[in-house]
Write a protein that holds these residues in place. Structure first.
Motif, mmCIF file in Angstrom:
data_model
loop_
_atom_site.group_PDB
_atom_site.id
_atom_site.type_symbol
_atom_site.label_atom_id
_atom_site.label_comp_id
_atom_site.label_asym_id
_atom_site.label_seq_id
_atom_site.Cartn_x
_atom_site.Cartn_y
_atom_site.Cartn_z
ATOM 1 N N ARG A 153 -2.595 31.291 -28.051
ATOM 2 C CA ARG A 153 -2.921 30.908 -26.679
ATOM 3 C C ARG A 153 -2.513 32.010 -25.701
ATOM 4 N N ALA B 180 -4.918 34.780 -25.925
ATOM 5 C CA ALA B 180 -6.174 34.425 -25.249
ATOM 6 C C ALA B 180 -6.011 34.511 -23.736
ATOM 7 N N LEU B 181 -4.871 34.002 -23.257
ATOM 8 C CA LEU B 181 -4.612 34.055 -21.815
ATOM 9 C C LEU B 181 -4.526 35.493 -21.342
ATOM 10 N N GLN B 182 -3.865 36.304 -22.161
ATOM 11 C CA GLN B 182 -3.727 37.715 -21.810
ATOM 12 C C GLN B 182 -5.107 38.363 -21.698
ATOM 13 N N ARG B 183 -5.955 38.038 -22.713
ATOM 14 C CA ARG B 183 -7.323 38.600 -22.691
ATOM 15 C C ARG B 183 -8.053 38.123 -21.452
ATOM 16 N N ASP B 184 -7.922 36.805 -21.172
ATOM 17 C CA ASP B 184 -8.581 36.234 -19.986
ATOM 18 C C ASP B 184 -8.107 36.937 -18.730
ATOM 19 N N LEU B 185 -6.793 37.166 -18.700
ATOM 20 C CA LEU B 185 -6.212 37.787 -17.510
ATOM 21 C C LEU B 185 -6.790 39.186 -17.302
ATOM 22 N N HIS C 137 -9.543 40.328 -18.508
ATOM 23 C CA HIS C 137 -10.958 40.193 -18.170
ATOM 24 C C HIS C 137 -11.114 39.835 -16.695
ATOM 25 N N THR C 138 -10.333 38.846 -16.257
ATOM 26 C CA THR C 138 -10.420 38.413 -14.864
ATOM 27 C C THR C 138 -10.065 39.542 -13.919
ATOM 28 N N GLN C 139 -9.029 40.301 -14.319
ATOM 29 C CA GLN C 139 -8.626 41.413 -13.455
ATOM 30 C C GLN C 139 -9.733 42.445 -13.347
#
Lengths: 125, 471
Positions: free
Chosen positions: B209, B212-217, B219-221
């Motif tokens: 998790r 995944a959050l790190q990847r999302d972060l 990506h979002t950045q």
């Protein structure tokens, strides 16, 4: 032969004066040029029938459009020359739509304007 | 006699006592041995649990973890036939799925009943004998059990896999048929094994998790950075075009307002001139005044044309003269920027039919750009020549303007002639766009050849006669 009568309506008094004096000087005794900054006065002159050419400055602030419509209604054959400082394609089209056949843009030189005026007068029968 | 009888009875008593003592010794010995076995057993289990926990800590894969746990469960509880782990597949319907078995063969279908029971239990359970059978029959009335299903183990150990309030699945351990009964003291161990498993699984899930959050972060950045860059570009462009519109509107309205006084002034001078004798000394300055007013009139027309396309007159123009005039116009500017000018103008160029004012504007734009490209001075070469692509083809004039400036980065080249594209902090992005438009209107082309650090050449190709549409 009686002189042609030219009525000028321009809401800029200086421009009206210069047009009047200039045309009078250039066209000489052939014409009598009158100028006014009052649309009503111009309208009365045309309505009385003693005008052969009306020169109008269709400035956005004046009553030129109303004057032209009135003249076109009561004197359909009186030639009208639009002499404007606000030359745009849109204005040109609007003048045509109102039935104004002659068009010149300021700052036209008098020696260019005089032949236009003279030509318009001689087409009047 | 009595003494002898007493002695015999005493000896018999002693023998009985001895026997009793011996049997007690034997019992104590057995008990001691039993305790020793328990102790060994506990040691073994403790060692097994410790090795499981060590292995779980370094394992990063759920499949590997549960496989290890079922294998260790078989080792940990002697007499175990097989061990299974069921995990909840999706959290809505809490359906359990078999994920690992040791040894590796599928258990009887009815085992899933035990797994469900284990998953719902708060702590580890021990079921054996009739109790076990009763549970299975209770839960399985809908599906009559087959013969194989009835070959039940004598006892099972069940443990829920849960962390805090979250249920993850169940651990099911079955004893060998007809041989072994688990003991309640096995319960803490099975619970400990289940807890270890759950912690290991949870850690893997948390790590996944977190990844995944790190990847999302990230990506979002990156999305945000991109959106910000686009927003900035759009705002800059909006500002640029708003400024341009404001300038255009202002210049158009100023131009119109100036027309009336200008008309009066220049024609008044004309009327004055008419009244002067031909040799009047005032005529010189009158002429200058009129000439300058004429220039104002042309400037006003240009300002107005900034807002709407020009309808200039086509005239016969001498390109070399136009180039010289333009250079003259910027002489001071060029000298000020330490730019030296070289001209290579071909002699005997035929005149070209064009809008001279517009072409002058094109040359001016390109020359001023060249000057901007040489902030620390350089050389500006202006050349003209007549070229014919092939015999019989219409002749074309080529005008080249070359600077020894910083050059243009390749990524800018495709956008050079787009309106509002500018690399200068105070540029409007209109100069080259208008230039390209004018050249195209003349039926010509404008091309650019640039090498960063070496310089840039703009080449303007013009046909001698413009296409009919240009007028």
């Amino acid at each position: 032969m009686a002189a042609y009568r030219i009525q000028i309506y321009d809401d800029d008094p200086t421009a009206a004066l210069v047009t009047q004096r200039g045309l009078q000087a250039l066209l000489g005794d052939e014409v009598i040029v009158q100028a006014t900054t009052n649309a009503n006065e111009a309208w009365l002159a045309c309505a009385n029938g003693n005008v052969d050419l009306l020169i109008v400055d269709p400035s956005p602030y004046g009553a030129a459009a109303a004057l032209i419509r009135a003249v076109r209604t009561y004197r359909p054959y009186l030639p009208i020359l639009a002499l404007t400082a606000y030359d745009t394609p849109g204005l040109r089209a609007r003048m045509q739509a109102l039935g104004v056949e002659l068009y010149a843009a300021k700052p036209i030189e008098l020696r260019e304007l005089a032949p236009l005026v003279s030509q318009a007068l001689h087409q009047v029968v | 006699m009595i003494e002898r009888d007493d002695a015999v009875a005493y000896i018999a008593k002693l023998e009985r006592d001895l026997q009793a003592a011996q049997s007690r010794i034997a019992a104590l010995e057995r008990e001691a041995e039993l305790h020793a076995r328990y102790a060994r057993d506990l040691d073994r289990r403790l060692a097994a649990l410790l090795s499981v926990s060590a292995a779980l800590l370094i394992s990063h894969d759920i499949e590997a973890i549960i496989k290890l746990v079922v294998q260790q469960a078989v080792e940990l509880f002697p007499g175990t036939a097989n061990a299974h782990i069921y995990l909840i597949e999706n959290e809505q319907d809490c359906r359990l799925r078999l994920r690992a078995s040791a040894p590796e063969h599928a258990p009887a279908p009815a085992f899933s009943v035990l797994a469900e029971m284990a998953a719902k239990a708060p702590r580890a359970l021990l079921l054996s004998g009739p109790e076990l059978e009763y549970v299975i029959h209770q839960q399985h009335t809908a599906h009559p059990l087959s013969i194989e299903d009835c070959l039940w183990p004598q006892s099972v150990l069940l443990a829920p896999l849960r962390i805090e309030q979250q249920r993850l699945g169940a651990l099911v351990i079955c004893g060998e048929q007809l041989s072994h009964l688990y003991h309640p003291r096995d319960l803490p161990f099975v619970q400990a094994l289940a807890d270890l498993t759950v912690i290991a699984i949870d850690e893997v899930q948390q790590r996944q998790r977190a990844a995944a959050l790190q990847r999302d972060l990230v990506h979002t950045q990156s999305l945000r950075a991109e959106a910000e860059a686009r927003l900035n570009a759009a705002q800059a462009q909006l500002l640029q075009s708003a400024k341009l519109a404001a300038v255009g509107e202002l210049s158009a309205s100023v131009a119109h307002e100036i027309n009336n006084p200008l008309y009066a002034a220049r024609n008044s001078l004309y009327l004055v001139e008419q009244d002067l004798p031909p040799d009047a000394p005032q005529r010189t300055f009158l002429a200058i005044a009129q000439q300058e007013l004429g220039r104002i009139a042309r400037i006003i027309t240009r300002m107005r044309d900034f807002y709407r396309p020009s309808r200039g007159e086509l005239t016969s123009a001498n390109i070399n003269a136009l180039l010289r005039e333009t250079l003259e116009l910027v002489t001071t500017h060029l000298r000020h920027n330490h730019v030296t000018v070289r001209t290579r103008l071909a002699n005997d160029l035929p005149p070209i039919v064009a809008h001279a004012d517009q072409l002058r504007q094109v040359f001016l734009n390109v020359i001023l750009n060249a000057c901007d490209a040489m902030p620390s001075g350089g050389e500006l070469t202006v050349s003209s020549e007549l070229i014919a692509a092939r015999a019989g083809a219409p002749a074309t004039l080529a005008i080249s303007i070359t600077d020894t400036g910083v050059g243009i980065a390749p990524e800018h080249i495709p956008h050079l002639f787009e309106p509002f594209y500018t690399t200068k902090p105070h540029g409007t992005g209109l100069g080259l766009a208008i230039s390209a438009h004018i050249v195209t209107q003349h039926g010509g082309r404008i091309t650019v050849d640039s090498q960063p650090g070496v310089g840039t050449t703009f080449t303007i190709l013009l046909p001698l006669e413009p296409p009919v549409t240009a007028s």
